[in-house]
Design an enzyme around this catalytic site. Sequence first.
Site, mmCIF file in Angstrom:
data_model
loop_
_atom_site.group_PDB
_atom_site.id
_atom_site.type_symbol
_atom_site.label_atom_id
_atom_site.label_comp_id
_atom_site.label_asym_id
_atom_site.label_seq_id
_atom_site.Cartn_x
_atom_site.Cartn_y
_atom_site.Cartn_z
ATOM 1 N N ASP A 1 0.848 -1.197 0.000
ATOM 2 C CA ASP A 1 0.000 0.000 0.000
ATOM 3 C C ASP A 1 0.883 1.247 0.000
ATOM 4 O O ASP A 1 0.601 2.234 -0.690
ATOM 5 C CB ASP A 1 -0.910 -0.013 1.242
ATOM 6 C CG ASP A 1 -1.647 -1.336 1.374
ATOM 7 O OD1 ASP A 1 -2.305 -1.738 0.401
ATOM 8 O OD2 ASP A 1 -1.530 -1.986 2.428
ATOM 9 N N HIS B 1 -4.633 -3.610 6.454
ATOM 10 C CA HIS B 1 -4.418 -3.898 5.026
ATOM 11 C C HIS B 1 -5.758 -4.350 4.430
ATOM 12 O O HIS B 1 -5.996 -5.516 4.152
ATOM 13 C CB HIS B 1 -3.352 -4.977 4.809
ATOM 14 C CG HIS B 1 -3.242 -5.358 3.362
ATOM 15 N ND1 HIS B 1 -2.749 -4.522 2.396
ATOM 16 C CD2 HIS B 1 -3.609 -6.488 2.698
ATOM 17 C CE1 HIS B 1 -2.811 -5.104 1.214
ATOM 18 N NE2 HIS B 1 -3.330 -6.301 1.365
#
Length: 367
Positions: A193, A221
Amino acid sequence: MEYLELLLKGLIVLFPFAFHWMLITYKWSFRKIEKELIKVLVTGAAGQIGYAILPMIARGVMLGPNQPVTLHLFDNIKQVDEALNGIKMELIDAAFPLLKGVIATTDIVEACKDVNIAVMLGGLLRKEGMERMDMMSKNMSIYMAQALALGKHATADCKVLVFAKPSNTNALILKEFAPSIPEKNIRCLTRLDYNRALNQIAKRLKVHASDVKNIIIWGNHSSTHHPDVNHATFTTKNGERLVREHVASDHWLKTEFINTVQHRGLAINKARKASSALSAASVACDHICDWVFRTPKGMWVSMGVCSDGSYGIKLGLIYSFPIKCENGKWSIVQGLKIDEFSRAKMEATAKELIEEASFAKSCLNEQ
Ligand SMILES: NC(=O)C1=CN([C@@H]2O[C@H](COP(=O)(O)OP(=O)(O)OC[C@H]3O[C@@H](n4cnc5c(N)ncnc54)[C@H](O)[C@@H]3O)[C@@H](O)[C@H]2O)C=CC1
Ligand SMILES: O=C([O-])CC(=O)C(=O)O
């Protein structure tokens, strides 16, 4: 003449000591080059990410070009037994100079034996029509069993990186069921990310991703993680500049940017009909490399770690923070100013993690 005789006698007496000393130094210099072997466990090794990451580890991308490794490949589904052996054969055929051994097994105890690093990929992917909670509960029991084996058979300072989703909560379960592994050593991956966010900013500013730094990924996440650019900078010919000032569009940062980063995994999944294996494998090497060596000066990255209460995040949650590392140790970057917008997003993703944790607890109580 007398002097010469004396010198000769002296040399004869000193020679055995000098020779011995030379031998010791010679041995020591060898010890310095030959690093101790590191054993790396990869669970779910027969899967997509496994196939991408194993050659990277064997080539030294994760632990450096002088670090010999042994790979422990584990996957638990009977049909993959043969596939695992096929991967083992390929690893051997590639003749990686750093690869000193390969164990391919469907026995978790053998897999965990004396490992120094565990890369946890194994788990069930959510198939179409499968409820998220269903996928979560199945993965939770997998993580409980693997935590018990790791706690019992891995080295006491084993470093664990969890990938398999829900990765923060799987890491939390691992922490609970492997109390012998220090909680500081249990992580989940949010580096993908982080790198995705760097790339979106780089594209917008027409620079390279390596010129951008210090974005923060807060939280889970999942699609609730919050990519925060309030402290991010990028390098120009005239020095470092603030990303937020140069993007000059709060609207873009609060909408399209966040949305793209949060849903990038889904977009790749749709395009490939498989998970983002290549990039996930690569950034996992970045994650462990930074952890074992250091993050560059003046720079932080994001990692899912056990919260110590920093930034008001509930103690004990596995939450993604800005992290600095040095020589195998890490710390959460402190004292960063948080604006109202980020605070709300940080709390929303923490709330999701608290809900996941209580769901995990209820699943495990039922077993
Ligand atoms: N945290 C992150 O940034 C990312 C996480 N992921 C997650 O990583 C995981 C692995 O992804 P892929 O390799 O693409 O999936 P995959 O489905 O190709 O591989 C998963 C492997 O796990 C194995 N497995 C299933 N149950 C197991 C168990 N009980 N013990 C050991 N192995 C078991 C399967 O046999 C399979 O070989 C997935 O959960 C995926 O969602 C993927 C990309 C990024
Ligand atoms: O959904 C997946 O399996 C892949 C994933 O986590 C990501 O790419 O961020």
